[in-house]
Write a protein that holds these residues in place. Structure first.
Motif, short mmCIF file in Angstrom:
data_model
loop_
_atom_site.label_atom_id
_atom_site.label_comp_id
_atom_site.label_asym_id
_atom_site.label_seq_id
_atom_site.Cartn_x
_atom_site.Cartn_y
_atom_site.Cartn_z
N ASN A 1 0.82 -1.21 0.00
CA ASN A 1 0.00 0.00 0.00
C ASN A 1 0.85 1.26 0.00
OD1 ASN A 1 -2.05 -1.82 0.16
ND2 ASN A 1 -2.98 -1.01 2.02
N TRP B 1 3.84 1.54 -1.26
CA TRP B 1 4.39 1.67 -2.61
C TRP B 1 3.32 2.10 -3.60
CZ3 TRP B 1 9.17 -0.69 -5.03
CH2 TRP B 1 10.24 -0.66 -4.13
N ALA B 2 2.08 1.66 -3.40
CA ALA B 2 0.99 2.09 -4.29
C ALA B 2 0.75 3.60 -4.15
CB ALA B 2 -0.29 1.32 -3.97
N TYR B 3 0.75 4.12 -2.92
CA TYR B 3 0.61 5.56 -2.74
C TYR B 3 1.76 6.30 -3.43
CZ TYR B 3 -2.81 4.50 0.98
OH TYR B 3 -3.89 4.04 1.69
N ARG C 1 3.52 5.33 -6.01
CA ARG C 1 3.40 5.25 -7.47
C ARG C 1 2.30 6.16 -8.01
NH1 ARG C 1 3.84 -0.65 -6.67
NH2 ARG C 1 5.89 -1.36 -7.39
N HIS C 2 1.20 6.27 -7.29
CA HIS C 2 0.04 6.99 -7.81
C HIS C 2 0.06 8.48 -7.47
CE1 HIS C 2 -1.57 2.92 -8.36
NE2 HIS C 2 -2.47 3.47 -9.15
N PHE C 3 0.79 8.85 -6.44
CA PHE C 3 0.81 10.24 -6.00
C PHE C 3 2.25 10.77 -6.03
CE2 PHE C 3 -3.00 8.23 -4.20
CZ PHE C 3 -3.98 9.05 -4.75
N ILE D 1 -0.43 12.67 -0.77
CA ILE D 1 -1.60 11.99 -1.34
C ILE D 1 -2.71 13.03 -1.48
CG2 ILE D 1 -3.29 10.14 -1.01
CD1 ILE D 1 -1.19 8.84 0.92
N ALA E 1 0.65 13.12 -10.37
CA ALA E 1 0.60 11.66 -10.28
C ALA E 1 1.91 11.02 -10.68
CB ALA E 1 -0.53 11.13 -11.16
N GLY E 2 2.43 10.15 -9.83
CA GLY E 2 3.59 9.34 -10.15
C GLY E 2 4.91 10.07 -10.11
N LEU F 1 -7.44 13.77 -9.28
CA LEU F 1 -7.21 12.33 -9.30
C LEU F 1 -8.29 11.62 -8.49
CD1 LEU F 1 -3.35 12.27 -8.59
CD2 LEU F 1 -4.51 12.16 -10.80
N LEU G 1 -7.85 6.41 -4.41
CA LEU G 1 -7.19 5.11 -4.54
C LEU G 1 -7.49 4.34 -3.26
CD1 LEU G 1 -5.19 3.30 -6.21
CD2 LEU G 1 -3.36 4.30 -4.82
#
Length: 497
Positions: free
Chosen positions: A182, A184-186, A188-190, A406, A412-413, A474, A477
């Motif tokens: 999670n 790492w997902a934050y 990658r996406h933010f 976030i 993003a990214g 965005l 997520l």
């Protein structure tokens, strides 16, 4: 009625007032439209109010949320994140190797799948030794020669998941997205921040003092701000606030300026925490939050203003997020069982699940499009990091920690390579809600002898560069708080270090 109840009652009254005002506006508009017109259309147009311009830039952010976990270095959590300033690698293998006096050779960073670590000592002398004048090679040498420690006798059975494949102590361990998906997902996406430094080269309490005030000090006279002097050791009980005691932090914190400007704020701790005694702590699933992570009730100005009741619980936060009544500024600090503190006896998964629930609540609430969440860790916990911290004054910075932004307006990214510290959080609060007023003894109306106005340090980056307020917001997520399944772990009470 408790202070928390008064805060919630006030918010409910405010919402009711706003609803009544909206209803009156609708009724008035209906009445005017039904009445016969006695003026020309030109006069009607001239008298009609101009549409309210939509907010621009950082003024699209009505809610700033700061989530602070414990004791992880940047390299320990994101040292192999693509594009980040992570562990130096050569042919897929860590290129760095630091002295290991127990093994009699150097030890390299290694990947671990264990969700339990011991970490290392993380007070100011340990930070100085770990940095070693910029060599960044003292992390193993500072481990105490403590009988039973896995770094002393690495052949013990209990050490099988706390040492590396070559016998390295776990201060040299690092995680990947496999263990903390999670986080790492934050990232990658933010926006991932790879040069977020702890605000001081010391432990949890000084970091949390910096979080809310831009300074860590000890004050012989709790009612005299000018008696305070820099102190990031705070190794004497009289220098530290404890629940039920009188305040000891005399200098000025950010809530003083927020209160002066009428800006709402709340500080959220684990339910069952006994903040205002007499009361009995009643630990829930998150444990309780020690005063070292909840210093605001120890500030003289907070007590004098009657705002200790703004220290609320996760349940209050979740209700406010759901109802769309989040304050302008929120801090969320962990209970013992969800802190990610090494040697706490609880899994990193518990901390990640706690953070995910807090983030999900904001994302699923009506305030998401006006929110920015900042996730960080309070100090390095003794874990290896390869980047030398900049020196800004006698108190810091400290060793790097992870940082993530976030928000629906985040780029993003992206990876933010600016030099940052918790002082950047204060700067953003001040720029958004206080017209740029700083915690500056010369201007804040409550002078203290802090050595540096940290928000004005030249090398400090600007968090607004992480946002694109012209983009389409965005979407949320929303993540599973337990992506790797639930885990049961032995419990033991951690210290606040």
């Amino acid at each position: 009625m408790s202070p928390g109840d008064r805060v919630r009652e006030g918010r409910a009254a405010g919402r009711a007032g706003r609803q009544r005002a909206r209803l009156l506006s609708v009724l008035l508009a209906t009445a005017l439209s039904a009445a016969p017109s006695c003026v020309s259309s030109r006069a009607s147009l001239a008298d009609s109010p101009s549409p309210t311009p939509s907010p621009q830039g950082i003024f699209k952010l009505d809610h700033l949320i700061f989530i602070v976990q414990e004791n992880r270095s940047f390299d320990q959590y994101f040292g192999t994140f693509p594009g980040a300033d992570g562990i130096p690698m050569r042919d897929g293998r860590p290129a760095v190797c630091i002295p290991d006096p127990v093994l009699g050779r150097c030890s390299r960073p290694y990947h671990t799948t264990s969700m339990f670590q011991d970490g290392g000592p993380h007070r100011q002398p340990n930070s100085i030794a770990d940095v070693d004048g910029g060599q960044m090679d003292g992390f193993i040498r500072t481990l105490p020669d403590k009988p039973g420690g896995c770094w002393v006798d690495r052949t013990q059975k209990k050490c099988s998941n706390k040492t590396g494949p070559e016998g390295q102590p776990d201060v040299m361990s690092y995680h990947t997205g496999r263990e903390i998906p999670n986080y790492w997902a934050y990232a990658r996406h933010f926006v991932l921040q790879d040069h977020m430094f702890g605000p001081s080269d010391s432990w949890t309490l000084p970091s949390h003092l910096y979080l809310v005030s831009g300074w860590s000090a000890s004050c012989p006279h709790p009612n005299r701000p000018m008696s305070c002097r820099s102190n990031v050791a705070l190794d004497q009980p009289a220098q530290r606030f404890a629940y039920g005691e009188d305040p000891v932090y005399a200098w000025t914190d950010i809530t003083y300026l927020l209160d002066q400007a009428g800006v709402s704020w709340a500080y959220y701790v684990a339910p069952g925490t006994c903040v205002v005694k007499p009361c009995t702590e009643s630990p829930g699933p998150s444990g309780t939050t020690p005063s070292g992570k909840n210093p605001l009730p120890g500030f003289t100005d907070v007590v004098e203003s009657g705002h200790v009741g703004n220290v609320l619980t996760y349940d209050d936060y979740l209700a406010a997020a759901r109802a769309g009544t989040l304050p302008s500024v929120s801090w969320i600090v962990p209970g013992n069982r969800v802190s990610e503190h090494p040697s706490s006896g609880t899994s990193i998964r518990w901390g990640q699940a706690h953070v995910t629930r807090m983030v999900n609540a904001a994302m699923l609430g009506p305030d998401w499009n006006s929110t920015a969440i900042f996730l960080t860790w309070d100090d390095w916990g003794g874990f290896y990091d390869h980047v030398m911290p900049p020196i800004v004054d006698e108190n810091g910075y400290g060793i790097r920690v992870p940082g993530i932004t976030i928000s629906p307006w985040a780029k993003a990214g992206e990876i933010d390579h600016q030099t940052l510290s918790f002082d950047a959080y204060l700067k953003l609060i001040e720029d958004r809600f206080l017209n740029g007023q700083r915690l500056d003894p010369n201007t804040d109306g409550r002078p203290d002898p802090r050595p540096t106005v940290r928000e004005n340090v030249k090398i400090l980056g600007d968090l607004t560069r992480e946002f694109d307020f012209a983009q389409e917001p965005l979407p949320p997520l929303v993540l599973d708080p337990n992506p790797l399944g639930r885990v049961v772990a032995p419990m033991k009470r951690q210290t606040s270090a």
